[in-house]
Write a protein that holds these residues in place. Structure first.
Motif, PDB file in Angstrom:
ATOM      1  N   PHE A 101       0.838  -1.195   0.000  1.00 25.92           N
ATOM      2  CA  PHE A 101       0.000   0.000   0.000  1.00 25.92           C
ATOM      3  C   PHE A 101       0.874   1.246   0.000  1.00 25.92           C
ATOM      4  O   PHE A 101       1.814   1.370   0.796  1.00 25.92           O
ATOM      5  CB  PHE A 101      -0.906   0.002   1.229  1.00 25.92           C
ATOM      6  N   HIS A 102       0.587   2.175  -0.897  1.00 19.61           N
ATOM      7  CA  HIS A 102       1.345   3.419  -0.983  1.00 19.61           C
ATOM      8  C   HIS A 102       0.440   4.599  -0.638  1.00 19.61           C
ATOM      9  O   HIS A 102      -0.729   4.627  -0.997  1.00 19.61           O
ATOM     10  CB  HIS A 102       1.903   3.619  -2.403  1.00 19.61           C
ATOM     11  N   SER A 103       1.005   5.547   0.054  1.00 21.29           N
ATOM     12  CA  SER A 103       0.259   6.771   0.381  1.00 21.29           C
ATOM     13  C   SER A 103       1.226   7.943   0.353  1.00 21.29           C
ATOM     14  O   SER A 103       2.436   7.766   0.220  1.00 21.29           O
ATOM     15  CB  SER A 103      -0.389   6.652   1.759  1.00 21.29           C
TER      16      SER A 103
ATOM     17  N   LYS B  28       3.972   7.778  -7.915  1.00 20.83           N
ATOM     18  CA  LYS B  28       3.525   6.739  -8.835  1.00 20.83           C
ATOM     19  C   LYS B  28       2.603   7.306  -9.916  1.00 20.83           C
ATOM     20  O   LYS B  28       2.524   6.776 -11.021  1.00 20.83           O
ATOM     21  CB  LYS B  28       2.803   5.635  -8.056  1.00 20.83           C
ATOM     22  N   LEU B  29       1.892   8.394  -9.589  1.00 22.38           N
ATOM     23  CA  LEU B  29       0.970   9.013 -10.543  1.00 22.38           C
ATOM     24  C   LEU B  29       1.667  10.029 -11.447  1.00 22.38           C
ATOM     25  O   LEU B  29       1.109  10.460 -12.465  1.00 22.38           O
ATOM     26  CB  LEU B  29      -0.185   9.690  -9.792  1.00 22.38           C
TER      27      LEU B  29
ATOM     28  N   SER C 103       4.822   8.695  -1.970  1.00 25.75           N
ATOM     29  CA  SER C 103       4.966   7.525  -2.832  1.00 25.75           C
ATOM     30  C   SER C 103       3.791   7.409  -3.794  1.00 25.75           C
ATOM     31  O   SER C 103       3.959   7.082  -4.968  1.00 25.75           O
ATOM     32  CB  SER C 103       5.066   6.254  -1.976  1.00 25.75           C
ATOM     33  N   LYS C 104       2.590   7.671  -3.279  1.00 27.59           N
ATOM     34  CA  LYS C 104       1.406   7.586  -4.134  1.00 27.59           C
ATOM     35  C   LYS C 104       1.449   8.658  -5.221  1.00 27.59           C
ATOM     36  O   LYS C 104       1.146   8.397  -6.392  1.00 27.59           O
ATOM     37  CB  LYS C 104       0.151   7.736  -3.274  1.00 27.59           C
ATOM     38  N   ARG C 105       1.821   9.852  -4.838  1.00 25.17           N
ATOM     39  CA  ARG C 105       1.889  10.941  -5.817  1.00 25.17           C
ATOM     40  C   ARG C 105       2.957  10.667  -6.868  1.00 25.17           C
ATOM     41  O   ARG C 105       2.771  10.949  -8.057  1.00 25.17           O
ATOM     42  CB  ARG C 105       2.171  12.269  -5.103  1.00 25.17           C
TER      43      ARG C 105
END
Length: 490
Positions: free
Chosen positions: A471-473, A480-481, A476-478
């Motif tokens: 799970f990324h947040s 990946k996008l 890290s999430k940004r």
């Protein structure tokens, strides 16, 4: 055919009718057979793909080392069936009552109780080597504010070796500690003084860095455990002296924890030491092994268990959950002891003395109800689940130590046991042989490499069959996008 020796084992291989005679080594305490002798019991293995045949000797499988002896030792004797623990022949009960930790340390390392002059020299050397290089402070301060103290201690022991190149066989020659001449033994003894002297200092520094306090130079004139308590607790008060009851209680607990034969951490130290690494690195591996909840972390687990039970009234329901394997019972049972751990009786007496000055911890009533009910319950008695040394956590808690510091209080005295076994191995008349266990290979037979474009993705039937998604947040999430040069395309 000559008659078989009385001290031997006759093995018949029923696959081919061959008979083998395996020698039995008999000592005062037990008997043993060499595992390497089973290599001579040959069977033929056939490769299912090629049909090629290969002669292979038998291997002894012992998962978890339930009945495998790796060394011969003069240090610690345990009789698990009778609940006996002796250091160099001396009952643990006598040492806990009459000795002190440094005297017991001398006994474990050199094999005899010291004379007055020998003890004084050893005491002075240990205490004189208790200070650390000022740069070590930077190592402590590099950790997060909430780092576990055992992580800190493990890392700092490893770092400590870099300050003493004269103690490193990789730099000074692999026979640095094994050649047994005067210079070699003097070098070894100096490292022993350093490790024992610095162990409580490093532990106190790990404690104080978590508290946001300045480090304190080890004070002169106090006992080993007295100086340890001083370094943890003194905040500048004039003529500060730790409470003598707590000082003596900690000294007794240090004696009890000093050694326990081939436990996981001692074995880890010897495994590392067999490669002839420096003693500081070997001790660091012992700390890493001790950190685990099945070993040094167990006394912390006992307190967490008691807290989770809540009150003596909840003990019966908890024990029923243990029987149904819904909960874990900590503080009972031991790999070696099949009756009460002899150290647990000493701990109970020591706890009574500590509680006189600290007051009883609220958890003691829950602990005693658990103790009494488990000892009367056939389920636990049948499984040899008797109280063990891990109930010392009640004393540590009463003395005001945080839970995550309990393994450190185990590690400081166990440094002595690790050193005693390391020294014994270095000075073995048979030399040092690197520990290299064997395995039984059960994986696939030989197969040909396939280019990635030709491979079929195999079905993942269980989470363990391949890497799982994480799970990324946040950032890290940004990320990946986002798009950027070099980003892989799935």
């Amino acid at each position: 055919m000559a008659p078989a020796s009385k001290d031997s084992l006759t093995v018949v291989d029923n696959r081919n009718g061959k008979t083998y005679e395996i020698p039995i080594a008999v000592t005062a305490h037990d008997a043993s057979v060499p595992a390497s002798a089973f290599k001579d019991i040959i069977h033929v293995k056939e490769d299912p793909r090629t049909g090629n045949k290969e002669k292979v000797g038998l291997r002894v499988v012992d998962r978890g080392f339930l009945n495998t002896a790796v060394i011969q030792s003069y240090i610690t004797f345990i009789d698990g069936d009778r609940g006996i623990l002796r250091y160099r022949g001396y009952p643990i009960e006598q040492l806990a009552e009459q000795s002190n930790f440094l005297e017991t340390s001398y006994l474990l390392i050199w094999g005899e109780l010291p004379s007055k002059s020998q003890y004084d020299r050893f005491h002075d050397e240990v205490m004189n080597h208790s200070t650390t290089h000022v740069d070590i402070e930077h190592v402590f301060k590099s950790f997060r504010y909430d780092a576990h103290p055992m992580s800190i201690l493990t890392s700092v022991f490893a770092a400590l070796g870099s300050y003493y190149p004269e103690a490193n066989p990789s730099l000074q020659g692999q026979n640095l500690f094994t050649k047994k001449d005067l210079a070699s033994v003097q070098n070894m003894d100096k490292q022993i003084y350093r490790l024992i002297g610095k162990a409580p200092t490093l532990a106190a520094m790990a404690y104080r860095v978590r508290q946001g306090r300045h480090f304190i130079t080890p004070p002169p004139g106090l006992s080993y455990t007295g100086a340890f308590l001083y370094q943890m607790d003194c905040l500048g008060q004039a003529e500060y002296k730790p409470n003598p009851v707590l000082e003596r209680a900690l000294d007794i607990l240090f004696i009890l924890h000093a050694d326990h034969e081939m436990n996981a951490s001692t074995t880890t130290v010897l495994q590392a030491g067999s490669s002839l690494t420096d003693p500081y690195s070997a001790i660091a591996t012992g700390c890493a092994s001790l950190y685990g909840p099945l070993h040094g972390g167990a006394n912390e687990a006992v307190i967490r268990m008691l807290i989770s039970i809540g009150s003596p009234d909840n003990v019966p329901a908890f024990l029923e959950q243990v029987k149904r394997r819904e909960k874990l019972l900590s503080g009972f049972g031991h790999r070696v002891y099949k009756t009460t751990d002899p150290r647990s009786r000493i701990i109970r007496r020591t706890a009574d003395e500590v509680f006189k000055v600290t007051g009883k911890d609220p958890l003691i009533e829950t602990a005693m109800r658990l103790h009494d009910m488990a000892l009367k319950d056939e389920y636990f008695v049948k499984r040899n689940l008797y109280p063990n040394v891990d109930f010392c956590g009640l004393i540590y808690k009463a003395m005001g130590f945080p839970l995550d510091f309990f393994p450190v209080l185990f590690a400081v005295p166990r440094v002595v046991g690790w050193i005693a076994h390391w020294r014994q191995m270095m000075l073995s008349p048979d030399g040092v042989k690197i520990w290299r266990p064997r395995q039984i290979y059960i994986g696939p037979e030989e197969r040909a490499y396939e280019p990635i474009g030709q491979r079929q993705e195999r079905e993942q039937r269980a989470p363990t069959d391949g890497p799982t998604a994480v799970f990324h947040s946040g950032q890290s999430k940004r990320s990946k996008l986002a798009t950027f040069v070099g980003k892989s395309k799935l």
